[in-house]
Each structure stands twice: as structure tokens, then as C-alpha cells.
Motif scaffolding. Sequence first.
Motif, PDB file in Angstrom:
ATOM      1  N   THR A 224       0.816  -1.211   0.000  1.00 37.02           N
ATOM      2  CA  THR A 224       0.000   0.000   0.000  1.00 37.02           C
ATOM      3  C   THR A 224       0.851   1.263   0.000  1.00 37.02           C
ATOM      4  O   THR A 224       0.510   2.257  -0.651  1.00 37.02           O
ATOM      5  CB  THR A 224      -0.927   0.004   1.224  1.00 37.02           C
ATOM      6  N   SER A 228       1.302   3.587  -3.341  1.00 36.49           N
ATOM      7  CA  SER A 228       0.772   4.945  -3.289  1.00 36.49           C
ATOM      8  C   SER A 228       1.834   5.961  -3.707  1.00 36.49           C
ATOM      9  O   SER A 228       1.564   6.890  -4.489  1.00 36.49           O
ATOM     10  CB  SER A 228       0.279   5.250  -1.880  1.00 36.49           C
ATOM     11  N   THR A 231       2.600   5.705  -7.442  1.00 36.83           N
ATOM     12  CA  THR A 231       1.540   6.351  -8.223  1.00 36.83           C
ATOM     13  C   THR A 231       1.778   7.848  -8.317  1.00 36.83           C
ATOM     14  O   THR A 231       1.681   8.454  -9.397  1.00 36.83           O
ATOM     15  CB  THR A 231       0.168   6.067  -7.581  1.00 36.83           C
ATOM     16  N   ARG A 286     -12.392   3.723  -0.098  1.00 40.93           N
ATOM     17  CA  ARG A 286     -11.484   3.056  -1.030  1.00 40.93           C
ATOM     18  C   ARG A 286     -10.392   4.029  -1.477  1.00 40.93           C
ATOM     19  O   ARG A 286     -10.304   4.421  -2.652  1.00 40.93           O
ATOM     20  CB  ARG A 286     -12.263   2.524  -2.237  1.00 40.93           C
ATOM     21  N   GLY A 288      -7.141   3.818  -1.919  1.00 43.87           N
ATOM     22  CA  GLY A 288      -6.196   3.391  -2.945  1.00 43.87           C
ATOM     23  C   GLY A 288      -6.783   3.504  -4.333  1.00 43.87           C
ATOM     24  O   GLY A 288      -6.142   4.022  -5.260  1.00 43.87           O
ATOM     25  N   LEU A 289      -8.006   3.038  -4.494  1.00 46.82           N
ATOM     26  CA  LEU A 289      -8.661   3.110  -5.802  1.00 46.82           C
ATOM     27  C   LEU A 289      -8.927   4.553  -6.209  1.00 46.82           C
ATOM     28  O   LEU A 289      -8.786   4.918  -7.385  1.00 46.82           O
ATOM     29  CB  LEU A 289      -9.970   2.324  -5.746  1.00 46.82           C
ATOM     30  N   LEU A 292      -5.551   6.060  -7.415  1.00 46.28           N
ATOM     31  CA  LEU A 292      -5.187   5.545  -8.733  1.00 46.28           C
ATOM     32  C   LEU A 292      -6.046   6.187  -9.822  1.00 46.28           C
ATOM     33  O   LEU A 292      -5.541   6.591 -10.881  1.00 46.28           O
ATOM     34  CB  LEU A 292      -5.350   4.027  -8.757  1.00 46.28           C
ATOM     35  N   SER A 293      -7.337   6.293  -9.572  1.00 45.70           N
ATOM     36  CA  SER A 293      -8.239   6.887 -10.560  1.00 45.70           C
ATOM     37  C   SER A 293      -7.938   8.360 -10.781  1.00 45.70           C
ATOM     38  O   SER A 293      -7.887   8.841 -11.921  1.00 45.70           O
ATOM     39  CB  SER A 293      -9.698   6.703 -10.105  1.00 45.70           C
ATOM     40  N   ALA A 395      -1.441  -0.251 -10.617  1.00 48.59           N
ATOM     41  CA  ALA A 395      -2.750  -0.789 -10.236  1.00 48.59           C
ATOM     42  C   ALA A 395      -2.845  -2.288 -10.532  1.00 48.59           C
ATOM     43  O   ALA A 395      -3.384  -3.058  -9.724  1.00 48.59           O
ATOM     44  CB  ALA A 395      -3.851  -0.036 -10.974  1.00 48.59           C
ATOM     45  N   ASN A 398      -0.643  -4.357  -7.934  1.00 54.77           N
ATOM     46  CA  ASN A 398      -0.745  -4.040  -6.502  1.00 54.77           C
ATOM     47  C   ASN A 398      -2.186  -4.184  -6.020  1.00 54.77           C
ATOM     48  O   ASN A 398      -2.902  -3.202  -5.844  1.00 54.77           O
ATOM     49  CB  ASN A 398      -0.223  -2.616  -6.255  1.00 54.77           C
ATOM     50  N   ALA A 399      -2.587  -5.401  -5.804  1.00 55.13           N
ATOM     51  CA  ALA A 399      -3.948  -5.660  -5.334  1.00 55.13           C
ATOM     52  C   ALA A 399      -4.226  -5.048  -3.958  1.00 55.13           C
ATOM     53  O   ALA A 399      -5.329  -4.533  -3.732  1.00 55.13           O
ATOM     54  CB  ALA A 399      -4.212  -7.162  -5.311  1.00 55.13           C
ATOM     55  N   ARG A 402      -5.261  -1.451  -4.471  1.00 52.66           N
ATOM     56  CA  ARG A 402      -6.593  -1.352  -5.064  1.00 52.66           C
ATOM     57  C   ARG A 402      -7.688  -1.624  -4.043  1.00 52.66           C
ATOM     58  O   ARG A 402      -8.763  -1.029  -4.091  1.00 52.66           O
ATOM     59  CB  ARG A 402      -6.746  -2.336  -6.226  1.00 52.66           C
TER      60      ARG A 402
END
Length: 428
Positions: A224, A228, A231, A286, A288-289, A292-293, A395, A398-399, A402
Motif C-alpha cells: 500500500t 501509493s 503512483t 477506497r 487506494g482506488l 489511482l483513478s 494498479a 498491486n492488489a 486497489r
Amino acid sequence: MRGRVRFLDTRPLRSSPAFRDLWIGTSVSQLGGQIANVAVLAQVWDLTGSPVGTGAIGLATGLPMVLFGLLGGTVADTVDRRAVVRAATAGQVLAAAGLCAQALADNRNVLLLLALVAMGTACGALGAPARRTFPVRLLPGDQVAAGLALTNLSFQAAMLAGPAMAGLIIARWDFPAAYATQAVAMAVSMLAVIRLPAMRPEGAAAGGRRRPERGGWRVLRRPTLWGSMATDLSATLLAMPIALFPLVNEIRFGGKPQTLGLLLSAVAVGGITAGLLSGTVTRWRRAGLVQLSAAGVWGLALACFGLAGPLWLALGCLAVAGAADTVSVVTRSALVQLETPDAYRGRVSSVEHVIGVAGPELGNFRGGLLASAASAPFSLVFGGLSAILAIAAVAATNAPLRAYRTPPAAAKPTAPGVADAAAAGQVS
């Protein structure tokens, strides 16, 4: 209910008087810093009349940020973090006073000016990792992201208002008044820090020192955390556009300084808008998601900016990029602080600080080199698409990032013997 748009989440200002004091002091100091930055740029230009001279400001700030930022991380994991920030802020007050004194004395030595700039930057960098740990210690876990959104909003507002205020102050009262404004602002920040409760790292005795926990750098191996930060680095290193604004303005919009100002302001306007509506994303767990988005939208918006013809479309793309950047920064900061055990927060925060400083600077350098070899539009489009691919790779591999969810409970995640003890066991 989940899809409802929410405005700025002000719960941290109501629930924590200590955080409110910190936010007010930080906001004032950020505004004073922006005013001083403009004054330094203008004074160095007056003294040298050379872009090499103004470029040296980057050297005087960049090196201390990296060196003292990393040192500050270790210090923050050793002694009371409030004491670290208090001492660092006192150094910034002295540096600002020195800048004011040299301006009053009509200093003509640019090296003295840059030395004072470096001193203030070094002090700020030394205290930055400790300061970054404050919100997670002062707020419940479900309000950390909202607190960081408030801090980011004040930074965006300072970026928008600071330069304009600096122009007015310098035009009417000259450089000493601008530096004096920064000194007063830093003194206000100092008072806010003094009012905070002691914030010793876990395991440190009252008034004492402690040896930093071993494995402080290994904690960065957590998926994580490295995901992060990777990213963020992908977004800034591959797609930072600021250095290309003058060239884009020249080839597409006639080189008018007013248009250049609009390009710079559009990013801040997008960031402030996202900050005002941040109550929507700070309640999403969420993180992390979301990061990423948002980082992907940043890259796409800048690629579109590289292709945009009309000015209105270019400004719109930059505003979207600024909004996406704010969302990404807020969610990343909350994730990093919540995922890091308290014993390691200083060192991890120092790495986050260095990435946040070095990534944009190197990204601007990369963009300028590519534009000189090809063109500004190519550099923007290639950089934006490259950032999207790099973020997609993070992404895909790296589950845990996400799937990451911020804590839902109102309890502070730093309670002794609970979250930190469990997290520390994962990195031993």
C-alpha cells in the motif's frame, strides 16, 4: 445517498480544537511563504537580471529540502514531534527576519540572499516530516482525509492569492514589507504549534528521547505504501506541465503574459474547486482506488491539454488536472499516514515529502528536455499517456492498494498497543 455530492467536510475543525489551531497557523504560514517566494524571485532578478540567477533559487531550495527532509524523518521518530516543529518554525522565523533585514539594508549580494533562502528551506524541511504526522494524531481515523483536504485547500488558496498579494505589497512597500509579512505569518504558525499537545513517538518517555524503531525504512516495502508513492511519482515525474506553459503560450496563444497567468491559475482553480467539494471523496473509504483513478485523470487531462486548440478548452483541461491532483494528494496523504505505524511515521513522511518535492521538479525538467527535442504538444501528450500506463501498471500489480479501505471507526488509529502494535508486527 452514496452518490450525493458533498461540500467541504469541516468536521475536523469542529471536533478538534488542536487541529483547528494547527490549520489556522499552517494556512497563515502558507500565505506568507507564497508572498516571500515572489519577493525572492523578484529580488534575485533585480540583482542578477539573469535566468541563471533565478534558476539558482531552485538549487537553494531543492537541495536543503531533500537533505534536511530525510534527516527530519529520523529526528521525528526520536523526540517529541511538537518540539521538532517548534524548533524548525523558530528557524524559519529567524530566516524570514534575516531576509527582511537584508532588504532593509539594500543588500546587493545575491549569495547572501540565497543563503537565507536555503536556511529557511532547510528549517522547513527539517520539520516537515513531523508536521505531516500531526493530523493523524489529532483526528479520529475517519476524519484524517477531511483534515488533509482542509490543509490542501488552504495551500491552493495561498497559491492563488499569495502572488497577487505579493505584487501589491512589493509595489507599495517594496521587498522588506513582503519578508516582514512572512516573518509575522511564521510567528503565528509558531504560536499555533506551541498550543498543541506533546506528540512523542510511541515508546518515548515523557520529556525523553528514544532510539528509532528498527525497520523504519523497510516499512516502505508494504504494497500500500510503495504503491501509493509510486503512483504519485509516476504522475508528477512523467506528466508535470508547468515548465511547458511559456512555450505553449507562445506557440498557441500569442505569448501574452495575461494568458500565461490564466494557464497557471487554471490548475489552482481546479484544485480549489475539488477542495470545496472534497466532502464527497474524503468519505469514500477506497482510498487506494480513488488515488489511482485521480492520478489517471491527471495524466489524461494533461494529454488532452497538449492537443487542445481553443484557450477555453486548454484552461478546462488544466482545471480538471488541478482537481484530480488535489484528490490524489489528499487520498495519498491520508493512506500513507493511516497505514504507517506511529513509530515509523517520521521516516515514512520524510520519503513522502521528498517524493512530493523532487517529483514535480524532475518532471518539469523532463518535460522541458523532451519539448526541446520534439515539441511542447508532443511532450505533454507523451508524458500524459506515459503516466497513465505507469499508473495502470501499479494498479495491475498491486492488489492491496486497489483494495485498501480507510478505517471506518471514529477511534484514533494511533492508540497505544492497538493499531501500531499490530502493524509493527507485519514489518518485523
